[in-house]
Write an enzyme that holds these catalytic residues in place. Structure first.
Site, short mmCIF file in Angstrom:
data_model
loop_
_atom_site.label_atom_id
_atom_site.label_comp_id
_atom_site.label_asym_id
_atom_site.label_seq_id
_atom_site.Cartn_x
_atom_site.Cartn_y
_atom_site.Cartn_z
N CYS A 1 6.72 4.60 1.02
CA CYS A 1 5.32 4.99 1.02
C CYS A 1 5.05 5.96 -0.12
CB CYS A 1 4.90 5.56 2.37
SG CYS A 1 6.08 6.71 3.05
N GLY A 2 5.54 5.60 -1.29
CA GLY A 2 5.24 6.38 -2.48
C GLY A 2 5.84 7.76 -2.39
#
Lengths: 129, 289
Positions: free
Chosen positions: B90-91
């Site tokens: 998620c980044g």
């Protein structure tokens, strides 16, 4: 009759937000009825039923009622409209909770299960009335 | 020079990856909508709670204020509650929270304070244990929880309050990511004990009537406030995580698309070059006769 702003919020959602003429709240030391222009007041709640304008009834467990010039705010730990509660499902849950209390291995777990059971029993009592 | 078959295989594999990232993006978008609604539904309660507390705290001040409100007067042992996600991909979501926490830990350690860490979520624990394993008290695992309820927050709050009452720490700070929009999540540090109360309007100093009395209400309200703050942090975190994942996966899908385009071009060029080469060979062979 004069109305006043009333809000009923639980951590998960806002259950009621709008004008009401009369709200009955289960305060810790007895039920109180709040009308418009009530004096500033603050109380803890016990498990019980909040009645709005003699029509809408909601079960609340734990929390606070706060009456100020801005109206009445009920902060409930848990709040459910009575007509959303299913008596059969509830009695099933109560049975489960009773078993949990009996089977609890530690004091801590027992206390938690007991608290849950008490909450469910209060809910049951609320729909019976 | 890769052969035509190599190129074909590479394109196929990138396409498969793109399908996965695309699917993850769509799942994150659906989950985001739900998480965002939950986070927004919880805001009124938290802000009302703050207002009520500010009102009460204005009345009680000085030495008779409870420890949960004003702190126990010491500043030696710090508890950091670091809330992160249970899953990766998620980044920079998890690392930006951890970075903020790490900066705080280092500055506290440099100042000679004792630091204790309570991790909520596996990812933060994994990143923090590399350097600070001996500071970590406990990890709260929420992987099995499908829908975040108030119950989980209450459980964490009970733990924190228990530790505080045993004198395990003096100051508690909560780290999480505030959800502002899909592309912007802000890692935030929030003071939990002593309670961080905005001075607010401070206006309505009307004569309140309390039932039971002020101190008793405050003593039940303060633990609840901690649970509510943690609950809000968890919900904001959940929404932020999905938002971060959605934009990370969107980027990944776009990158994969670009790569496919480039590889396809390369594939076509070398195919054409081969055909031309074969033609030249045939023609020059015929001419030689």
């Amino acid at each position: 009759m004069a109305t006043f702003p009333f809000e009923l919020v639980s951590p998960e959602r806002v259950l009621f937000s709008g004008e009401a003429t009369q709200v009955v709240v289960p305060a810790s030391e007895g039920e109180i009825t709040v009308l418009a222009n009530h004096a500033p007041f603050m109380s803890a709640l016990r498990s019980g039923v909040v009645t709005i304008d003699n029509a809408q009834r909601l079960f609340v467990r734990g929390g606070f009622a706060d009456v100020s010039a801005a109206g009445l705010t009920v902060l409930a730990e848990q709040a459910v409209p009575l007509d959303e509660i299913n008596a059969e499902a509830l009695s099933g849950q109560i049975r489960n909770a009773e078993e949990d209390v009996r089977d609890a291995k530690s004091d801590e777990a027992r206390a938690r299960a007991q608290a849950k059971l008490d909450g469910l029993n209060a809910m049951m009592a609320a729909i019976r009335n | 020079m890769p052969s035509l078959k190599d190129l074909r295989n590479r394109i196929a594999s990138v396409k498969a990856t793109q399908k996965i990232t695309k699917a993850m993006q769509m799942v994150a978008a659906a989950k985001l909508r739900r998480a965002q609604a939950a986070a927004e539904a919880a805001r009124p309660y938290a802000s009302k709670m703050e207002a009520v507390l500010a009102n009460l705290a204005a009345g009680i001040s000085g030495s008779d204020a409870p420890a949960l409100l004003a702190g126990n007067g010491k500043d030696q042992v710090h508890l950091l509650i670091v809330c992160t996600a249970e899953r990766g991909l998620c980044g920079a979501f998890n690392s930006s929270i951890v970075r903020l926490a790490r900066e705080r830990i280092n500055s506290l350690l440099a100042a000679g304070k004792t630091v204790k860490i309570l991790c909520v979520g596996k990812k933060g624990f994994e990143q923090l244990k590399r350097n600070y394993e001996r500071h970590i008290l406990e990890v709260v695992d929420l992987r099995s929880v499908k829908y975040l309820g108030y119950g989980e927050a209450e459980m964490i709050a009970t733990k924190v309050i228990g530790l505080f009452e045993q004198g395990e720490f003096d100051v508690a700070t909560l780290f999480y990511s505030r959800f502002r929009s899909v592309i912007s999540q802000i890692p935030t540090a929030q003071g939990l004990i002593p309670a961080e109360i905005g001075s607010g309007e401070g206006g309505t100093k009307a004569a309140y009537e309390y039932e039971p009395d002020e101190a008793e209400i405050l003593s039940t309200l303060l633990p609840r406030n901690i649970a509510v703050q943690i609950f809000r942090a968890l919900l904001e975190n959940a929404a932020s995580e999905q938002g971060a994942r959605m934009s990370a996966m969107d980027n990944a899908t776009r990158n994969a698309g670009e790569m496919i385009k480039k590889q396809t071009q390369k594939y076509n060029r070398s195919r054409q070059a081969m055909i031309t080469k074969e033609l030249i060979e045939i023609i020059s062979g015929a001419e030689a006769l």
